[in-house]
Write a protein that holds these residues in place. Structure first.
Motif, PDB file in Angstrom:
ATOM      1  N   GLU A  28     -48.371  53.107  54.630  1.00 26.64           N
ATOM      2  CA  GLU A  28     -49.143  53.037  55.868  1.00 26.64           C
ATOM      3  C   GLU A  28     -48.956  51.693  56.566  1.00 26.64           C
ATOM      4  OE1 GLU A  28     -49.978  55.787  56.693  1.00 26.64           O
ATOM      5  OE2 GLU A  28     -49.945  56.672  54.702  1.00 26.64           O
ATOM      6  N   HIS A  31     -43.570  54.636  57.881  1.00 25.25           N
ATOM      7  CA  HIS A  31     -42.847  55.605  57.050  1.00 25.25           C
ATOM      8  C   HIS A  31     -41.336  55.343  56.969  1.00 25.25           C
ATOM      9  CE1 HIS A  31     -46.499  57.841  56.518  1.00 25.25           C
ATOM     10  NE2 HIS A  31     -45.880  58.851  55.939  1.00 25.25           N
ATOM     11  N   TRP A  91     -40.985  66.231  56.424  1.00 20.86           N
ATOM     12  CA  TRP A  91     -41.817  66.397  55.222  1.00 20.86           C
ATOM     13  C   TRP A  91     -40.927  66.220  54.006  1.00 20.86           C
ATOM     14  CZ3 TRP A  91     -44.983  71.462  56.631  1.00 20.86           C
ATOM     15  CH2 TRP A  91     -45.927  71.123  57.612  1.00 20.86           C
ATOM     16  N   HIS A 134     -44.913  66.146  50.113  1.00 16.16           N
ATOM     17  CA  HIS A 134     -45.316  67.503  50.499  1.00 16.16           C
ATOM     18  C   HIS A 134     -44.925  68.517  49.439  1.00 16.16           C
ATOM     19  CE1 HIS A 134     -45.107  65.013  54.071  1.00 16.16           C
ATOM     20  NE2 HIS A 134     -46.072  65.764  54.539  1.00 16.16           N
ATOM     21  N   ASP A 157     -50.305  60.807  52.839  1.00 20.19           N
ATOM     22  CA  ASP A 157     -48.991  60.754  53.487  1.00 20.19           C
ATOM     23  C   ASP A 157     -49.103  60.820  55.005  1.00 20.19           C
ATOM     24  OD1 ASP A 157     -45.941  61.060  53.453  1.00 20.19           O
ATOM     25  OD2 ASP A 157     -46.631  62.760  54.667  1.00 20.19           O
ATOM     26  N   LEU A 158     -50.267  61.148  55.532  1.00 23.07           N
ATOM     27  CA  LEU A 158     -50.417  61.243  56.987  1.00 23.07           C
ATOM     28  C   LEU A 158     -50.009  59.927  57.638  1.00 23.07           C
ATOM     29  CD1 LEU A 158     -53.926  62.956  57.370  1.00 23.07           C
ATOM     30  CD2 LEU A 158     -51.701  64.005  57.769  1.00 23.07           C
ATOM     31  N   GLY A 159     -49.546  60.030  58.885  1.00 20.68           N
ATOM     32  CA  GLY A 159     -49.232  58.803  59.610  1.00 20.68           C
ATOM     33  C   GLY A 159     -50.483  57.974  59.834  1.00 20.68           C
ATOM     34  N   ARG A 160     -51.612  58.637  60.035  1.00 18.26           N
ATOM     35  CA  ARG A 160     -52.876  57.956  60.246  1.00 18.26           C
ATOM     36  C   ARG A 160     -53.946  58.548  59.314  1.00 18.26           C
ATOM     37  NH1 ARG A 160     -53.499  54.680  64.838  1.00 18.26           N
ATOM     38  NH2 ARG A 160     -55.421  54.197  63.717  1.00 18.26           N
TER      39      ARG A 160
END
Lengths: 403, 253
Positions: free
Chosen positions: A38, A42, A53, A57, A110-113
């Motif tokens: 983060e 990424h 992904w 994932h 893993d989300l960008g935010r």
């Protein structure tokens, strides 16, 4: 000792402490990896604008799908009336919750935010299958939690059957929803298929049963509570049937695609010349992940051996991860076909096979999710009476009585 | 009476002169008013009466030219880090060569601003959205960076911001960990309405190619609508039925 009694696994031993510390260490490493991803962005992962992904994932979807299947044993008891499985139902539900939380943790981190998780919980676009899945996942944890509670609370035990029904219906919807994340993707040739929903349901049965069997054997060994060979044999037989069903849906998916000339390219890519996807499919998913376990589970002499069943279950898990790698990464690696009949080139890798090489951070995050699931199970069986004192089917085997 | 006539003439002359000055003085702001009428007040809702789109004449698009890409990058401050796999690209040039005939041509690929955008359908939070005037955007404040829209886009038109950004431009806000794509230069559209020219089209004209035309697809008198009616054009992946806002002309099939 009362027959059918449950008790915590104890007393605290050095082995227990070492296990908790080790799992906690892996979990912390996963959190550190997520934090690094983060803060750096990424670009330090293998994921990019072509393969969006990656390994996180693969593991997240595996754990979520396996979570649904881990509830099989509880469903056999509450939905299909096999009361013989009642002693194992609590462990089954706890494992399901643990696997789901492990998978969701990977997905969220893993989300960008990831800091905007609250946004995902408060803004819903109901046309999105992803939004539906957010509700399905959180609902599953709640329902499975209530299910365990009702099974353990004497006053509510009579309600545990309807809650078990609800959990069964919910998890079938959940796995169909997870499969539809890919099934609804009209843009990509490797997805865009209604069969994705039942395929994922079948995968959940196979992976979840394998995860449960591994957990059961580990718990039996750690608690020094001998496992009834009858349980092992039945779970092994069930697992082998699910593996065959998965193979059936995989064959149906590829053969249907093969029949349409427009999809010949993607089938060829996934099954013949896509590097490394074809090799992973045949060697990993089909041979090591399906055929070898079937041989182990169907050889009479081996099928009653805990070691053989353990190896078969581990291979099914590895095969499942391989299968999801081929579906998720391989499906993205095959280039989008915007201009049939044309060779396409650009600075954005159009017309090229997507390249992906996972980095340590991604593997650490994935391992952190698995460690979290294992930690939840380990601590729960330590503090709550989840595991029966006798790991055997309940008396008066209703399986034969009812059929 | 005769003496009165010169006076009346002088008065008329003075009046006409004054009128001329007034009309002349009002001409410049009047022209400005025409422009403002075509634009949109900041607090005014976007109208569904318009649908903005692009017409791309591939016969005018030179294979060696990437002026539209450079124009877009400059307009939005898209500075690469020399990492092609993760650097953002809102518009890119595709070079095509037919496998059997060998016929080659070139065209720009960007967000197609679909009427039924798959990215909007799949976005769990509604961060991907379509304005009433057909422009598909990402709300950077509620994008959680799940990248499902990138999986769903048939045109590979979206980029994920993989690293920390610096020196952003006020009219093109971006954010690490979110997804972005062509905005059809929405800041210009909201400022100038049908007189707007997106940066890609502007760069193309400056290069002397005139391959990109911007306009209101719903306005039958607009250049884009007129040309679409008389010359025809096609959608990429028309089979998906997305009714794209970007149309391509003179493309060999």
């Amino acid at each position: 000792m009362r027959p059918g009694a449950f008790s915590v696994i104890g007393p605290r031993s050095a082995g227990f402490r070492i296990l908790v510390v080790a799992l906690g260490g892996v979990l912390l490493a996963g959190l550190w990896a997520a934090h690094t991803m983060e803060s750096e962005g990424h670009h330090i992962t293998g994921m990019n604008n072509q393969i969006v992904w990656g390994i996180p994932h693969v593991f997240a979807v595996f754990l979520i799908v396996a979570a649904s299947g881990a509830l099989n044993v509880a469903s056999l008891n509450s939905v299909f009336g096999r009361v013989a499985y009642q002693p194992l139902a609590r462990l089954s539900a706890i494992l399901a919750i643990a696997l789901l939380l492990g998978g969701l943790t990977i997905l969220v981190l893993d989300l960008g935010r990831p800091d905007r998780l609250i946004v995902a919980m408060t803004y819903y676009n109901f046309r999105s299958i992803f939004a539906w899945n957010i509700i399905l996942y959180t609902g599953f944890v709640v329902i499975a939690g209530i299910y365990v509670w009702f099974m353990m609370e004497r006053r509510f035990q009579r309600y545990s059957k309807p809650v078990g029904f609800a959990a069964f219906a919910w998890r079938l919807t959940l796995t169909s929803g997870t499969g539809s994340i890919f099934g609804f993707l009209i843009a990509r040739e490797a997805y865009d298929a209604a069969v994705m929903a039942p395929l994922f349901v079948a995968m959940s049965f196979a992976f979840g049963t394998a995860a449960f069997l591994i957990t059961l054997l580990a718990v039996a060994r750690a608690s020094a509570r001998p496992l009834d060979p009858d349980i092992l044999a039945r779970q092994a037989r069930l697992m082998s049937i699910f593996v065959v069903v998965v193979l059936y849906f995989v064959a149906a998916f590829h053969l249907t695609n093969l029949y349409a000339a427009e999809h010949g390219g993607v089938v060829r890519f996934l099954l013949v010349d896509g590097d490394p996807y074809a090799l992973l499919f045949w060697a990993g998913q089909v041979t090591l992940g399906s055929l070898v376990p079937l041989v182990l589970l169907w050889t009479p002499r081996l099928s009653r051996s805990p070691a053989a069943c353990f190896v078969a279950a581990c291979l099914i898990v590895l095969g499942g991860l391989t299968q999801l790698y081929v579906i998720i990464i391989g499906g993205q690696a095959y280039p989008l076909m915007l201009f049939p009949g044309y060779e396409v080139s650009s600075t954005f890798f159009d017309g090229e096979t997507g390249r992906y090489s996972a980095t340590l951070n991604e593997y650490l995050l994935a391992a952190g999710g698995i460690a979290l699931a294992a930690l939840i199970v380990t601590l729960t069986v330590r503090v709550l009476p989840i595991v029966p004192e006798r790991l055997r089917l309940a008396a008066g085997d209703s399986v034969t009585a009812r059929t | 009476m005769t003496a009165a006539t010169p006076f009346a003439d002088r008065a008329r002359r003075r009046f006409l002169k004054g009128l001329g000055v007034v009309l002349g003085a009002s001409a410049a702001p009047g022209a400005l008013l025409v422009e403002l009428a075509a634009a949109k007040a900041p607090d005014e809702a976007v109208s569904g009466a318009r649908r903005w789109g692009l017409l791309i004449d591939t016969s005018q698009c030179a294979e060696s030219c990437d002026a539209c890409v450079r124009g877009c990058n400059e307009e939005h401050g898209l500075v690469g880090k020399d990492r092609p796999a993760t650097d953002a690209q809102w518009i890119r040039k595709l070079n095509l060569r037919h496998r059997t005939t060998g016929h080659a041509h070139s065209l720009p690929m960007l967000c197609q601003h679909c009427d039924a955008p798959p990215c909007v359908d799949v976005c769990p939070t509604g961060a991907s959205f379509k304005r009433a005037d057909g422009i598909v955007l990402v709300d950077k404040h509620i994008c959680i960076g799940c990248r499902y829209c990138m999986m769903a886009c048939p045109y590979k038109a979206r980029s994920f911001i993989h690293e920390t950004l610096r020196d952003q431009l006020a009219h093109a806000p971006r954010g690490k960990g979110t997804v972005e794509s062509c905005t059809l230069c929405v800041h210009r559209v909201d400022r100038s309405g049908q007189d707007a020219v997106p940066a890609c089209a502007e760069a193309c004209v400056e290069e002397g190619h005139h391959a990109i035309v911007f306009g209101d697809l719903n306005d039958a008198t607009s250049v884009i609508a007129t040309r679409l009616r008389s010359e025809g054009a096609r959608e990429i992946r028309a089979d998906l039925g997305l009714n794209t806002g970007v149309r391509y002309q003179r493309m060999p099939s």
